[in-house]
Design a protein around this motif. Structure first.
Motif, short mmCIF file in Angstrom:
data_model
loop_
_atom_site.label_atom_id
_atom_site.label_comp_id
_atom_site.label_asym_id
_atom_site.label_seq_id
_atom_site.Cartn_x
_atom_site.Cartn_y
_atom_site.Cartn_z
N ASP A 170 32.73 82.31 -87.46
CA ASP A 170 34.02 81.73 -86.75
C ASP A 170 35.04 82.98 -87.04
O ASP A 170 35.47 83.18 -88.23
CB ASP A 170 34.38 80.56 -87.49
N ASP A 171 35.54 83.44 -86.01
CA ASP A 171 36.61 84.26 -86.00
C ASP A 171 37.85 83.99 -86.81
O ASP A 171 38.38 84.84 -87.70
CB ASP A 171 37.35 84.60 -84.74
N ALA A 172 38.15 82.72 -86.73
CA ALA A 172 39.61 82.38 -87.39
C ALA A 172 39.06 82.19 -88.80
O ALA A 172 39.81 82.42 -89.83
CB ALA A 172 39.84 80.72 -86.85
N VAL A 173 37.68 81.65 -89.34
CA VAL A 173 37.50 81.59 -90.91
C VAL A 173 37.54 83.14 -91.16
O VAL A 173 38.24 83.31 -92.37
CB VAL A 173 36.04 81.01 -90.99
N ASN A 174 37.05 84.04 -90.57
CA ASN A 174 37.21 85.40 -90.83
C ASN A 174 38.71 85.87 -91.41
O ASN A 174 38.78 86.69 -92.30
CB ASN A 174 36.53 86.50 -90.13
N LEU A 175 39.43 85.35 -90.37
CA LEU A 175 41.09 85.74 -90.51
C LEU A 175 41.46 85.09 -92.11
O LEU A 175 42.31 85.89 -92.67
CB LEU A 175 41.81 85.30 -89.59
N VAL A 176 41.01 83.99 -92.14
CA VAL A 176 41.41 83.17 -93.24
C VAL A 176 40.87 83.97 -94.52
O VAL A 176 41.58 84.13 -95.48
CB VAL A 176 41.09 81.83 -93.21
N ILE A 177 39.52 84.33 -94.46
CA ILE A 177 39.08 85.13 -95.69
C ILE A 177 39.83 86.18 -96.00
O ILE A 177 40.13 86.70 -96.99
CB ILE A 177 37.58 85.51 -95.35
N ASP A 178 40.00 86.94 -94.94
CA ASP A 178 40.89 88.56 -94.98
C ASP A 178 42.25 88.04 -95.82
O ASP A 178 42.70 88.83 -96.57
CB ASP A 178 41.01 88.96 -93.51
N THR A 179 42.94 87.05 -95.26
CA THR A 179 44.31 86.88 -95.78
C THR A 179 44.10 86.37 -97.17
O THR A 179 45.17 86.97 -98.05
CB THR A 179 44.95 85.48 -94.84
N VAL A 180 43.16 85.54 -97.61
CA VAL A 180 43.16 84.97 -98.84
C VAL A 180 42.96 86.17 -100.01
O VAL A 180 43.33 86.38 -100.82
CB VAL A 180 42.49 83.68 -98.94
N LYS A 181 42.02 87.01 -99.35
CA LYS A 181 41.56 88.26 -100.22
C LYS A 181 42.77 89.04 -100.53
O LYS A 181 42.72 89.88 -101.52
CB LYS A 181 40.31 89.13 -99.44
N ASP A 182 43.43 89.15 -99.55
CA ASP A 182 44.87 90.01 -99.60
C ASP A 182 45.76 89.04 -100.41
O ASP A 182 47.14 89.57 -100.26
CB ASP A 182 45.31 90.42 -98.27
N LYS A 183 45.62 88.10 -100.93
CA LYS A 183 46.54 87.15 -101.86
C LYS A 183 47.56 86.47 -100.91
O LYS A 183 48.58 86.27 -101.39
CB LYS A 183 47.37 87.93 -102.91
N GLY A 184 47.21 86.40 -99.63
CA GLY A 184 48.19 85.68 -98.84
C GLY A 184 47.62 84.15 -98.32
O GLY A 184 46.75 83.91 -99.04
#
Ligand code: ADP
Length: 729
Positions: A230-244
């Motif tokens: 899921d693209d949106a899930v990938n965006l979420v993972i990307d943000t959280v990994k970046d502490k956002g």
């Protein structure tokens, strides 16, 4: 521009500099330059978090320093509470702040002692109708989220309310705060205000689109790792990994919940130990604050560091989710657009997973640019994030180009008055006559010249619709005219019925349906009265799902005599509406018959927040029914509706009314107390504290006994927590 150089009381300047606000933001500076502190009306159309509230604060504090009184109008109750907790900070400056929350037919005279009064536009309208004396003392009016003039549901009341306030207090200063819209000059022109328009934001915002794992944002392209499908899930993972943190906007409640479940599995893997521990305890609290399946799902999601948020949640859950997010424990919230409508909950990245919304008349429909920009504008927490990002998701190159043009690079639409229909105007024409804003047809037309509608079009365009409203009010004996034809000089006078309906703040059509019903009814059974209020336009009824037809239809066939009137099943459309009304009435019956909230939610496909919303509307309409029955001198109807009003407030049978009046006791605890033999307040007064604490816990039993003037030492009440009943509602 430094705050110390402003023409403000010294203590106000000190207050701000002490809290770290020293220099004005550019749009605030522009507003001051345009006369914000010199009594000029100002319309500020600037992005979220660019200091709109502060701008209003400066103006109010200046006015209060000179003995003024301020009214702060918001569109939602949740926003009123948010502003209330913000403005209460001014109590250290000796400023009194009040929030209008009482019944719609109350005057709330006590509010008049405050310097700042916060209220929704509906509440302000009702206070004006009930002629609260302090309304005449208001000399500063702030209209927050004024672009909602565009809303079919809320716009007409907002514009009539502002027009009445200007009429009542002609010299008052008006500050209107708006999102960025296409035609802010229309609002400024209407209010005779200076305009501040700005795109400035304290945190940069980049708007982008994700296509095939590549995020096109600003001038850069960024690879988003495809860990999930899921693209949106990938965006979420990307943000959280970046502490956002992320806000994900979804088209429906079901999708919100589904997405949170999906994203939670991934987010839980990247949480640190501290967050994991804190989230576990928040998750437990959430689980205990509800008895529905939704509470379980939400609790499980929160344990994984994510949540969902929509109007179906109970208010306690919403509060806990918002707080968990503000504390940066919850990393992602998936929400319906309610969050974008004004709650102050920014995040590093906003993901707009769906830019289409279901419309009952048109199916899935693209949302307006204005709505997109409001969601996107939630990205970037001032002073905390280096920047904010909003992301739309494209499934093809064509869609990419399409949304780039129609959202990212598009300007928000113009807003238009929605006053021009009989449904919108009927109630306002009545109150305008009742409260003496106009006595003649010509006077009515003069009054509507002050509206936003008349500014954008012509007051004369309202001629026909006002005539229809006037005829309706005459035919239904709410006003009396001195002539048979409606002429410019026709003079009107309100009747006792008209006055009461205006004060009760119900649509005159609802008033006439209720009165007709009471006159015609042979019985006043629970379902008769519930259906009567559900047949009015003030109740937004449930839709019929295909699985509902059999049950609701069967109920109707078995209880035909209990409905005051029903359409023939051959009139398909009317009958379908009728079934929707009955379905809503059955929901209310289940509520007052103490069916558990979870069963109600499952049966009607709704959430606890919806039960609350339906029951609040029903309480208000049942109250109106009891007053109107009193006017008609039908005592049986009046007694019945009074009893139902109480039962609806708490969701209980009559025998619990006295017990539930105690603070801290909801429907579940009250039932448990009653079933254990405490059938009245007198029984409770004689209760053994130890026995009572076994039923409701030591703290609550102490609280109950204290209200009955019995003091007990909590340490003396031994109880096991496991013996106590949770109180979810
Ligand atoms: P809006 O109402 O436009 O969403 P607010 O007035 O609530 O924005 O401001 C958002 C945040 O920015 C608040 O925390 C507020 O205290 C802060 N803020 C506003 N103006 C200034 C300023 N001039 N300097 C520093 N912080 C500010």
């Amino acid at each position: 521009m430094n705050i110390n150089n402003l023409n403000l009381p010294e203590k106000v300047k000190k207050y701000y500099t002490d809290t770290g606000i020293v220099d004005l933001y550019p749009p605030q500076r522009e507003a001051v330059d345009k006369g914000l502190l010199d009594g000029e009306n100002i319309v500020a159309a600037i992005p979220t978090a660019s200091g709109k509230t502060l701008l209003a604060e400066l103006c109010m504090l200046k006015s209060i320093g000179m003995g003024g009184k301020c009214l702060y109008i918001v569109p939602l109750k949740a926003l009123a509470s948010e502003k209330y907790s913000r403005f209460r900070e001014f109590e250290s400056l000796g400023i009194k702040v009040g929030i209008a929350t009482g019944d719609l037919d109350s005057r709330e005279e006590w509010l008049g002692k405050n310097d700042i009064i916060i209220a929704t536009s509906e509440k302000v309208d009702s206070l004006l109708r009930n002629e609260s004396s302090w309304m005449k003392e208001i000399n500063t009016v702030v209209a927050d989220e004024v672009h909602l003039l565009n809303s079919v549901n809320r716009g007409p009341t907002l514009e009539i309310t502002l027009a009445k306030l200007i009429h009542l207090n002609p010299g008052s200063q008006i500050i209107a705060l708006s999102a960025t819209i296409g035609n802010p000059e229309d609002i400024a022109g209407w209010l005779g205000a200076r305009l501040v328009v700005s795109e400035w934001r304290p945190t940069d915002l980049y708007e982008g689109i994700l296509l095939d794992g590549l995020l096109h944002i600003g001038n850069i392209k960024k690879d988003i790792q495809d860990e999930s499908r899921d693209d949106a899930v990938n965006l979420v993972i990307d943000t959280v990994k970046d502490k956002g943190q992320c806000l994900v906007f979804e088209s429906s409640r079901r999708n919100c919940m589904g997405f949170a479940k999906k994203a939670g599995k991934w987010v839980s893997k990247i949480l640190d130990e501290h967050d994991t521990i804190q989230l576990k305890s928040l998750s437990q609290e959430i689980g205990e604050a509800g008895e529905t399946e939704i509470a379980d799902v939400l609790s499980r999601c929160v344990r994984q560091g994510v949540a969902f948020h929509h109007a179906g949640l109970n208010s306690e859950h919403r509060r806990m989710v918002e707080e968990g997010f503000r504390k940066n424990l919850i990393k992602m919230i998936s929400s319906t657009p309610t969050l974008a409508a004004g709650l102050n909950l920014p995040a590093r990245r906003v993901i707009i997973r769906s830019y289409k919304r279901y419309d009952p008349n048109f199916g899935m429909k693209p949302i307006p640019v204005l709505e997109y920009k409001q969601m996107a504008g939630r990205a970037g927490r001032p002073h905390l994030d280096p920047y904010g990002e909003s992301v739309l998701i494209a499934r093809s190159y064509d869609e990419f180009m399409d949304i780039m043009e129609n959202y990212v690079n598009a300007d928000p639409e113009d807003i238009w008055s929605k006053l021009g229909t009989e449904n919108a105007l009927r109630t306002h024409v009545l109150s305008t006559i009742v409260n003496g804003f106009a006595y003649t047809y010509r006077g009515l037309m003069d009054f509507v010249k002050m509206t936003f509608f008349a500014y954008q079009k012509e007051a004369s365009d309202l001629h026909d619709v006002i005539e229809e409203c006037v005829r309706f009010l005459i035919d239904n004996e709410m006003i009396i005219s001195d002539s048979n034809d409606i002429l410019p000089e026709s003079a009107f006078r309100s009747t006792a019925t008209g006055k009461l309906i205006s004060m009760l703040y119900i649509d005159p059509l609802s008033g006439s349906l209720i009165m007709d019903g009471i006159r015609k009814a042979d019985y006043f059974e629970d379902i008769t009265m519930m259906h009567l209020i559900c047949s009015t336009p003030d109740m937004k009824n449930l839709y019929m799902r295909s699985s509902d037809y059999e049950n609701v239809n069967m109920y109707v066939l078995q209880n035909k005599d209990k409905f005051i009137s029903m359409p023939s099943p051959f009139k398909m459309i009317e009958y379908e509406w009728f079934l929707g009304e009955v379905k809503t009435a059955l929901l209310l019956l289940d509520w007052i018959n103490e069916v558990p909230a979870d069963d109600i939610c499952k049966k009607y496909g709704i959430g606890e927040g919806d039960i609350r919303m339906f029951s609040e509307t029903a309480v208000w309409l049942m109250h109106a029914t009891s007053r109107l029955s009193g006017l008609l001198k039908v005592s049986e109807a009046s007694e019945k509706s009074k009893e139902l009003e109480k039962r609806l407030s708490y969701g209980i049978n009559s025998e619990l009314v006295n017990i539930v009046a105690l603070k801290g006791i909801g429907r579940v605890r009250a039932r448990k107390i009653y079933e254990n033999g405490y059938r009245s307040i007198d029984d409770l007064k004689k209760a053994d504290p130890l026995k009572l604490s076994k039923i409701v816990g030591s703290k609550i039993s102490q609280k109950i006994l204290k209200q009955l003037d019995i003091d007990v030492d909590i340490s003396e009440i031994k109880e096991k927590d496991s013996d106590t009943v949770p109180e979810p509602e």
